[in-house]
Design a protein around this motif. Structure first.
Motif, PDB file in Angstrom:
ATOM      1  N   VAL A   1       0.841  -1.199   0.000  1.00 30.80           N
ATOM      2  CA  VAL A   1       0.000   0.000   0.000  1.00 30.80           C
ATOM      3  C   VAL A   1       0.878   1.253   0.000  1.00 30.80           C
ATOM      4  N   ASP A   2       1.939   1.240   0.805  1.00 28.01           N
ATOM      5  CA  ASP A   2       2.849   2.383   0.911  1.00 28.01           C
ATOM      6  C   ASP A   2       4.262   1.853   1.127  1.00 28.01           C
ATOM      7  N   ARG A   3       5.042   1.860   0.070  1.00 29.27           N
ATOM      8  CA  ARG A   3       6.393   1.270   0.169  1.00 29.27           C
ATOM      9  C   ARG A   3       7.336   2.086   1.047  1.00 29.27           C
ATOM     10  N   ASN A   4       6.942   3.305   1.396  1.00 26.57           N
ATOM     11  CA  ASN A   4       7.758   4.149   2.266  1.00 26.57           C
ATOM     12  C   ASN A   4       7.210   4.212   3.685  1.00 26.57           C
ATOM     13  N   TYR A   5       6.492   3.186   4.089  1.00 29.90           N
ATOM     14  CA  TYR A   5       5.881   3.134   5.417  1.00 29.90           C
ATOM     15  C   TYR A   5       6.924   2.612   6.401  1.00 29.90           C
ATOM     16  N   ALA A   6       7.571   3.537   7.104  1.00 23.15           N
ATOM     17  CA  ALA A   6       8.705   3.212   7.976  1.00 23.15           C
ATOM     18  C   ALA A   6       8.321   2.231   9.083  1.00 23.15           C
ATOM     19  N   ASP A   7       7.138   2.390   9.666  1.00 21.97           N
ATOM     20  CA  ASP A   7       6.731   1.492  10.751  1.00 21.97           C
ATOM     21  C   ASP A   7       6.625   0.049  10.271  1.00 21.97           C
ATOM     22  N   ALA A   8       6.126  -0.151   9.060  1.00 18.35           N
ATOM     23  CA  ALA A   8       6.028  -1.515   8.513  1.00 18.35           C
ATOM     24  C   ALA A   8       7.417  -2.085   8.242  1.00 18.35           C
ATOM     25  N   HIS A   9       8.328  -1.258   7.733  1.00 16.45           N
ATOM     26  CA  HIS A   9       9.707  -1.723   7.521  1.00 16.45           C
ATOM     27  C   HIS A   9      10.333  -2.144   8.848  1.00 16.45           C
TER      28      HIS A   9
ATOM     29  N   TYR B   1      18.587  -6.537   8.271  1.00 12.70           N
ATOM     30  CA  TYR B   1      19.510  -5.432   8.035  1.00 12.70           C
ATOM     31  C   TYR B   1      18.951  -4.490   6.969  1.00 12.70           C
ATOM     32  N   GLY B   2      18.470  -5.054   5.868  1.00 18.86           N
ATOM     33  CA  GLY B   2      17.907  -4.236   4.789  1.00 18.86           C
ATOM     34  C   GLY B   2      16.706  -3.429   5.249  1.00 18.86           C
ATOM     35  N   GLU B   3      15.832  -4.061   6.023  1.00 27.49           N
ATOM     36  CA  GLU B   3      14.644  -3.359   6.521  1.00 27.49           C
ATOM     37  C   GLU B   3      15.020  -2.276   7.536  1.00 27.49           C
ATOM     38  N   LEU B   4      16.023  -2.542   8.356  1.00 21.04           N
ATOM     39  CA  LEU B   4      16.466  -1.524   9.318  1.00 21.04           C
ATOM     40  C   LEU B   4      17.115  -0.339   8.609  1.00 21.04           C
ATOM     41  N   MET B   5      17.890  -0.619   7.580  1.00 16.76           N
ATOM     42  CA  MET B   5      18.486   0.471   6.794  1.00 16.76           C
ATOM     43  C   MET B   5      17.391   1.343   6.193  1.00 16.76           C
ATOM     44  N   ARG B   6      16.386   0.690   5.648  1.00 15.05           N
ATOM     45  CA  ARG B   6      15.265   1.429   5.035  1.00 15.05           C
ATOM     46  C   ARG B   6      14.521   2.231   6.105  1.00 15.05           C
ATOM     47  N   THR B   7      14.308   1.640   7.278  1.00 10.91           N
ATOM     48  CA  THR B   7      13.622   2.336   8.366  1.00 10.91           C
ATOM     49  C   THR B   7      14.378   3.590   8.772  1.00 10.91           C
ATOM     50  N   VAL B   8      15.678   3.461   8.958  1.00 12.99           N
ATOM     51  CA  VAL B   8      16.496   4.604   9.389  1.00 12.99           C
ATOM     52  C   VAL B   8      16.534   5.678   8.307  1.00 12.99           C
ATOM     53  N   ASP B   9      16.550   5.265   7.040  1.00 12.20           N
ATOM     54  CA  ASP B   9      16.508   6.253   5.951  1.00 12.20           C
ATOM     55  C   ASP B   9      15.194   7.035   5.964  1.00 12.20           C
ATOM     56  N   LEU B  10      14.086   6.317   6.184  1.00 15.92           N
ATOM     57  CA  LEU B  10      12.767   6.948   6.150  1.00 15.92           C
ATOM     58  C   LEU B  10      12.430   7.679   7.443  1.00 15.92           C
ATOM     59  N   GLN B  11      12.957   7.180   8.550  1.00 17.73           N
ATOM     60  CA  GLN B  11      12.587   7.720   9.864  1.00 17.73           C
ATOM     61  C   GLN B  11      13.844   7.825  10.740  1.00 17.73           C
TER      62      GLN B  11
ATOM     63  N   ASN C   1      13.879   7.251  14.604  1.00 24.38           N
ATOM     64  CA  ASN C   1      13.513   5.971  15.228  1.00 24.38           C
ATOM     65  C   ASN C   1      14.755   5.430  15.938  1.00 24.38           C
ATOM     66  N   LEU C   2      14.872   5.764  17.216  1.00 22.92           N
ATOM     67  CA  LEU C   2      16.080   5.432  17.974  1.00 22.92           C
ATOM     68  C   LEU C   2      16.269   3.929  18.128  1.00 22.92           C
ATOM     69  N   GLN C   3      15.189   3.200  18.369  1.00 24.75           N
ATOM     70  CA  GLN C   3      15.328   1.758  18.557  1.00 24.75           C
ATOM     71  C   GLN C   3      15.782   1.080  17.272  1.00 24.75           C
ATOM     72  N   ALA C   4      15.329   1.572  16.126  1.00 24.71           N
ATOM     73  CA  ALA C   4      15.791   1.007  14.847  1.00 24.71           C
ATOM     74  C   ALA C   4      17.287   1.249  14.690  1.00 24.71           C
ATOM     75  N   ARG C   5      17.749   2.419  15.094  1.00 18.52           N
ATOM     76  CA  ARG C   5      19.185   2.709  15.012  1.00 18.52           C
ATOM     77  C   ARG C   5      19.990   1.795  15.938  1.00 18.52           C
ATOM     78  N   ILE C   6      19.462   1.544  17.132  1.00 18.30           N
ATOM     79  CA  ILE C   6      20.151   0.647  18.068  1.00 18.30           C
ATOM     80  C   ILE C   6      20.202  -0.764  17.480  1.00 18.30           C
ATOM     81  N   ASP C   7      19.074  -1.240  16.967  1.00 19.40           N
ATOM     82  CA  ASP C   7      19.039  -2.582  16.374  1.00 19.40           C
ATOM     83  C   ASP C   7      20.000  -2.682  15.192  1.00 19.40           C
ATOM     84  N   LEU C   8      20.017  -1.639  14.364  1.00 24.28           N
ATOM     85  CA  LEU C   8      20.933  -1.614  13.229  1.00 24.28           C
ATOM     86  C   LEU C   8      22.380  -1.608  13.723  1.00 24.28           C
TER      87      LEU C   8
END
Length: 196
Positions: free
Chosen positions: A65-73, A90-100, A103-110
């Motif tokens: 529906v929305d390929r740039n939906y950071a929460d779904a990534h 790793y790919g999904e976390l990279m995309r999350t950090v790029d879009l959002q 998102n501190l927890q995504a950065r920590i996980d990455l």
């Protein structure tokens, strides 16, 4: 003739009104924002129940529906990590950090994935980005302590992490990192006392 025209006009008006009502009703069900939220919530429920395959499908549907939906990534990355699929995570976390970027927890996980892959500088960059937003983030200090341990040095972050690591401010990953750091790095001796 006049009655035939007015009857025809009424029939056309009725058909148009019914068509418009059907179109508006169908449009409400196809609102992309509502649709992607529905998929995201459904995916979270599946993930909480341990149904990771179903969760993956729902998060992927949200991304259709929305390929740039950071929460779904981000949610998809968490499912991949639970499945042990590090590269897709790793790919999904990279995309999350790029879009959002916030998102501190995504950065920590990455950062943790990068550290596990011995990408020390890139892991450090993620922890530093978190600390730029929240200087008291215990997970970021724990990540930097783990990075220091990987480098074989004690760091100020180890001391800072110990001050911040209260049960209300620390996640399970930080607790594990703390145990690992304590096992591999001894804190520096207090000033004025020789090291033992």
């Amino acid at each position: 003739m006049r009655t035939t025209l007015s009857q025809a006009a009424r029939q056309i008006a009725t058909v148009l009104a019914v068509s418009l009502a059907i179109g508006l009703t169908a449009g409400c069900h196809r609102d992309p924002n509502k649709q992607k939220l529905r998929y995201l919530e459904s995916g979270k429920r599946y993930a909480d129940q341990g149904k990771l395959k179903e969760a993956t499908i729902q998060f992927a549907n949200a991304l259709k529906v929305d390929r740039n939906y950071a929460d779904a990534h981000y949610q998809l990355s968490k499912v991949f990590l639970k499945q042990g699929s590090v590269m897709p995570a790793y790919g999904e976390l990279m995309r999350t950090v790029d879009l959002q970027p916030g998102n501190l927890q995504a950065r920590i996980d990455l950062g943790n994935i990068l550290l596990a892959g011995k990408q020390i500088d890139r892991a450090t960059a993620q922890a530093t980005a978190v600390l730029a937003i929240d200087n008291n983030n215990a997970d970021a200090h724990a990540l930097l302590s783990s990075i220091a341990a990987a480098k074989g040095i004690a760091s100020r972050h180890w001391r800072r992490f110990n001050r911040l690591s209260r049960p209300t401010r620390i996640g399970p990953h930080s607790m594990l990192r703390s145990a690992c750091c304590r096992a591999t790095i001894q804190p520096p001796p207090p000033r004025g006392r020789p090291a033992t």
